[in-house]
Design a protein around this motif. Structure first.
Motif, short mmCIF file in Angstrom:
data_model
loop_
_atom_site.label_atom_id
_atom_site.label_comp_id
_atom_site.label_asym_id
_atom_site.label_seq_id
_atom_site.Cartn_x
_atom_site.Cartn_y
_atom_site.Cartn_z
N GLN A 67 112.01 75.19 19.59
CA GLN A 67 111.68 75.84 18.32
C GLN A 67 110.24 75.54 17.91
O GLN A 67 109.53 76.44 17.47
CB GLN A 67 112.65 75.38 17.23
CG GLN A 67 114.04 75.93 17.40
CD GLN A 67 115.03 75.35 16.41
OE1 GLN A 67 114.77 74.35 15.75
NE2 GLN A 67 116.19 75.97 16.30
N PHE A 68 109.82 74.30 18.06
CA PHE A 68 108.43 73.94 17.74
C PHE A 68 107.48 74.73 18.64
O PHE A 68 106.45 75.24 18.18
CB PHE A 68 108.20 72.43 17.95
CG PHE A 68 108.60 71.57 16.79
CD1 PHE A 68 109.77 71.79 16.08
CD2 PHE A 68 107.82 70.50 16.43
CE1 PHE A 68 110.15 70.97 15.03
CE2 PHE A 68 108.18 69.66 15.38
CZ PHE A 68 109.33 69.90 14.67
N LEU A 69 107.79 74.80 19.92
CA LEU A 69 106.95 75.51 20.88
C LEU A 69 106.86 77.00 20.56
O LEU A 69 105.77 77.58 20.57
CB LEU A 69 107.49 75.29 22.29
CG LEU A 69 106.61 75.69 23.46
CD1 LEU A 69 105.34 74.86 23.46
CD2 LEU A 69 107.34 75.50 24.76
N ILE A 70 107.98 77.61 20.25
CA ILE A 70 107.99 79.04 19.90
C ILE A 70 107.19 79.28 18.62
O ILE A 70 106.39 80.22 18.54
CB ILE A 70 109.44 79.55 19.75
CG1 ILE A 70 110.12 79.58 21.13
CG2 ILE A 70 109.47 80.93 19.10
CD1 ILE A 70 111.62 79.80 21.07
N TYR A 71 107.38 78.43 17.63
CA TYR A 71 106.67 78.57 16.36
C TYR A 71 105.15 78.52 16.58
O TYR A 71 104.42 79.38 16.08
CB TYR A 71 107.11 77.47 15.39
CG TYR A 71 106.40 77.48 14.07
CD1 TYR A 71 106.71 78.44 13.11
CD2 TYR A 71 105.42 76.55 13.77
CE1 TYR A 71 106.06 78.46 11.88
CE2 TYR A 71 104.76 76.56 12.56
CZ TYR A 71 105.08 77.51 11.62
OH TYR A 71 104.44 77.52 10.41
N ASP A 72 104.67 77.52 17.31
CA ASP A 72 103.23 77.41 17.55
C ASP A 72 102.72 78.54 18.45
O ASP A 72 101.59 78.99 18.29
CB ASP A 72 102.89 76.05 18.15
CG ASP A 72 102.78 74.97 17.09
OD1 ASP A 72 102.82 75.31 15.88
OD2 ASP A 72 102.64 73.78 17.46
N SER A 73 103.53 79.03 19.38
CA SER A 73 103.12 80.15 20.22
C SER A 73 102.93 81.41 19.38
O SER A 73 101.97 82.15 19.58
CB SER A 73 104.17 80.41 21.31
OG SER A 73 104.28 79.31 22.16
N ILE A 74 103.84 81.64 18.45
CA ILE A 74 103.72 82.81 17.58
C ILE A 74 102.48 82.68 16.69
O ILE A 74 101.75 83.66 16.48
CB ILE A 74 105.01 83.00 16.74
CG1 ILE A 74 106.15 83.42 17.66
CG2 ILE A 74 104.79 84.02 15.63
CD1 ILE A 74 107.51 83.45 17.00
N LYS A 75 102.22 81.48 16.19
CA LYS A 75 101.02 81.27 15.39
C LYS A 75 99.77 81.58 16.20
O LYS A 75 98.84 82.23 15.70
CB LYS A 75 100.96 79.83 14.86
CG LYS A 75 101.90 79.57 13.70
CD LYS A 75 101.82 78.15 13.22
CE LYS A 75 100.58 77.91 12.41
NZ LYS A 75 100.59 76.58 11.75
#
Length: 110
Positions: free
Chosen positions: A73-81
């Protein structure tokens, strides 16, 4: 992105350890037929029966599941950012990265 993933894995591991005893007690309450006792008495009986270490039954599996779920979830969130052109909070500013590479101190004067 490695910082984000690592932070997520650590957060997931900590959340697993903290929440495991409560989840174990809840599972045991749901498994056993409830006697006509108060909730506190039922919890006390389960804790006495399992002991302290028994409250952490299944922790290894939970650590793997929750750590990778939160890390993802952290990885997906930062990737979207990043895709939106927003620098993630876990990104190291270039001045700090250059100072670390040179072995000098940046900011934080006395």
């Amino acid at each position: 992105m490695l910082i984000s993933l690592s932070a997520g894995l650590l957060a997931g591991a900590m959340a697993s350890v903290v929440s495991q005893p409560g989840d174990t007690i809840l599972s045991k309450i749901n498994q056993e037929e409830s006697e006509e006792q108060s909730a506190f008495a039922n919890i006390k009986n389960i804790v006495v029966k399992l002991g302290f270490s028994g409250l952490f039954l299944g922790l290894g599996t939970r650590l793997i599941q929750v750590s990778f779920m939160i890390g993802g979830q952290f990885l997906i969130y930062d990737s979207i950012k990043l895709m939106c052109g927003i620098q993630p909070a876990s990104a190291v500013p270039s001045t700090v990265a250059n100072a670390v590479a040179k072995g000098t101190v940046v900011g934080g004067g006395d």
